[in-house]
Design a protein around this motif. Sequence first.
Motif, PDB file in Angstrom:
ATOM      1  N   LEU A  20       0.844  -1.186   0.000  1.00 56.72           N
ATOM      2  CA  LEU A  20       0.000   0.000   0.000  1.00 56.72           C
ATOM      3  C   LEU A  20       0.886   1.245   0.000  1.00 56.72           C
ATOM      4  O   LEU A  20       2.070   1.174   0.318  1.00 56.72           O
ATOM      5  CB  LEU A  20      -0.910   0.010   1.230  1.00 56.72           C
ATOM      6  N   ASP A  21       0.301   2.377  -0.342  1.00 52.56           N
ATOM      7  CA  ASP A  21       1.059   3.621  -0.318  1.00 52.56           C
ATOM      8  C   ASP A  21       0.467   4.563   0.730  1.00 52.56           C
ATOM      9  O   ASP A  21      -0.519   4.245   1.392  1.00 52.56           O
ATOM     10  CB  ASP A  21       1.073   4.292  -1.698  1.00 52.56           C
ATOM     11  N   GLN A 102      -6.196  18.126 -14.705  1.00 50.57           N
ATOM     12  CA  GLN A 102      -6.716  17.658 -13.418  1.00 50.57           C
ATOM     13  C   GLN A 102      -7.028  16.175 -13.480  1.00 50.57           C
ATOM     14  O   GLN A 102      -6.662  15.407 -12.585  1.00 50.57           O
ATOM     15  CB  GLN A 102      -7.988  18.440 -13.072  1.00 50.57           C
ATOM     16  N   LYS A 103      -7.699  15.758 -14.539  1.00 49.31           N
ATOM     17  CA  LYS A 103      -8.051  14.351 -14.687  1.00 49.31           C
ATOM     18  C   LYS A 103      -6.809  13.482 -14.813  1.00 49.31           C
ATOM     19  O   LYS A 103      -6.761  12.370 -14.283  1.00 49.31           O
ATOM     20  CB  LYS A 103      -8.948  14.171 -15.905  1.00 49.31           C
ATOM     21  N   GLN A 104      -5.788  13.978 -15.517  1.00 52.16           N
ATOM     22  CA  GLN A 104      -4.562  13.206 -15.683  1.00 52.16           C
ATOM     23  C   GLN A 104      -3.834  13.037 -14.355  1.00 52.16           C
ATOM     24  O   GLN A 104      -3.327  11.961 -14.034  1.00 52.16           O
ATOM     25  CB  GLN A 104      -3.634  13.877 -16.698  1.00 52.16           C
ATOM     26  N   MET A 110      -4.000   7.572  -8.874  1.00 47.93           N
ATOM     27  CA  MET A 110      -4.649   6.275  -8.729  1.00 47.93           C
ATOM     28  C   MET A 110      -3.741   5.158  -9.244  1.00 47.93           C
ATOM     29  O   MET A 110      -3.654   4.080  -8.644  1.00 47.93           O
ATOM     30  CB  MET A 110      -5.968   6.263  -9.499  1.00 47.93           C
ATOM     31  N   ASP A 111      -3.040   5.413 -10.352  1.00 45.11           N
ATOM     32  CA  ASP A 111      -2.216   4.383 -10.976  1.00 45.11           C
ATOM     33  C   ASP A 111      -1.025   3.953 -10.115  1.00 45.11           C
ATOM     34  O   ASP A 111      -0.536   2.828 -10.255  1.00 45.11           O
ATOM     35  CB  ASP A 111      -1.702   4.871 -12.336  1.00 45.11           C
ATOM     36  N   ILE A 133      -7.869  13.658  -3.289  1.00 43.15           N
ATOM     37  CA  ILE A 133      -6.988  13.432  -2.143  1.00 43.15           C
ATOM     38  C   ILE A 133      -7.772  13.448  -0.841  1.00 43.15           C
ATOM     39  O   ILE A 133      -7.700  12.514  -0.041  1.00 43.15           O
ATOM     40  CB  ILE A 133      -5.871  14.490  -2.097  1.00 43.15           C
ATOM     41  N   LYS A 134      -8.536  14.519  -0.602  1.00 41.74           N
ATOM     42  CA  LYS A 134      -9.144  14.642   0.727  1.00 41.74           C
ATOM     43  C   LYS A 134     -10.369  13.755   0.914  1.00 41.74           C
ATOM     44  O   LYS A 134     -10.764  13.483   2.044  1.00 41.74           O
ATOM     45  CB  LYS A 134      -9.475  16.097   1.039  1.00 41.74           C
ATOM     46  N   GLU A 135     -10.965  13.293  -0.172  1.00 41.22           N
ATOM     47  CA  GLU A 135     -12.147  12.457  -0.041  1.00 41.22           C
ATOM     48  C   GLU A 135     -11.858  10.964  -0.130  1.00 41.22           C
ATOM     49  O   GLU A 135     -12.645  10.160   0.381  1.00 41.22           O
ATOM     50  CB  GLU A 135     -13.172  12.842  -1.113  1.00 41.22           C
TER      51      GLU A 135
END
Length: 272
Positions: A20-21, A102-104, A110-111, A133-135
């Motif tokens: 995990l990260d 933003q999407k990238q 996520m990747d 990040i915060k959610e």
Amino acid sequence: MKKLEALIEQLYQHRHQQQLDTVLPLIADEGLGKSTLMLQLGAKYIHTRDGELPEPDALLDRICYDRRGFQEMMAESDKQALIMVPDAARILYSMDVAKSEQKQIEKDLMDVRGLEYFILLGFQSWDRIGGEIKERRSKLALKIPRRGLIRGYGRDAMDERIDSGSWPESTLTDKFPPLDGTELWAQYQQLDLEQKRERLAGGGRDPEQAEKDIQRKVAIRATKPWAPHQGMTQRDAAKLIDYSESWVSETVRDWKDGEYRDLVEATEEVIA
């Protein structure tokens, strides 16, 4: 900062050793010690991972100062690498990021989940942190209410902050010392100064940044913030460019605060 050091050890054992990260936001107003804390946490993480403290230059090599550098570091680093971003709002999740960018960035974050990175992100306020990040991505946030004091908030407390708009009782409280007088701090200040001079001089500006300035100019001229009710709405101005209405809103607000006057000044010629 014994509690913080113990926290880093726990994160390494229970997350980074378990594929995990960690994506950890550090929140503090300017001058309260955000960079100081980030360097200390980064050094402790490397010490926990490798069994020895890093040399100052090796630790400073793990700092990202622009979006491209952040993306390259995520793509090229070994597993369990440390990645530090002192000004994350400016280069990752500010309104200054185009919709496609933003999407990238969210996709990149996520990747890399399986690469076990320890990612420290510095923000001046909770509101400047992007939703991804915060959610979702972050399970913990650290806030500096005053210099030398740290309050930690777990995932449940972060969710309560999102729902209620105010911070609940912290789940961790600790103190951290200054780095003044150390070789690490001297080298960091020199590096930080060089980066700021580059930005002021335009050194390191890439075509992407130049294109943003062009679109800022279009947005400011279209909305005419110096002449209420005479310019376009921010929604209509956003249709002229590749950025969102919220990006236009922040650009206009920044112009009113005195920024971007080198791009558009409210001279008679512009008003006409």
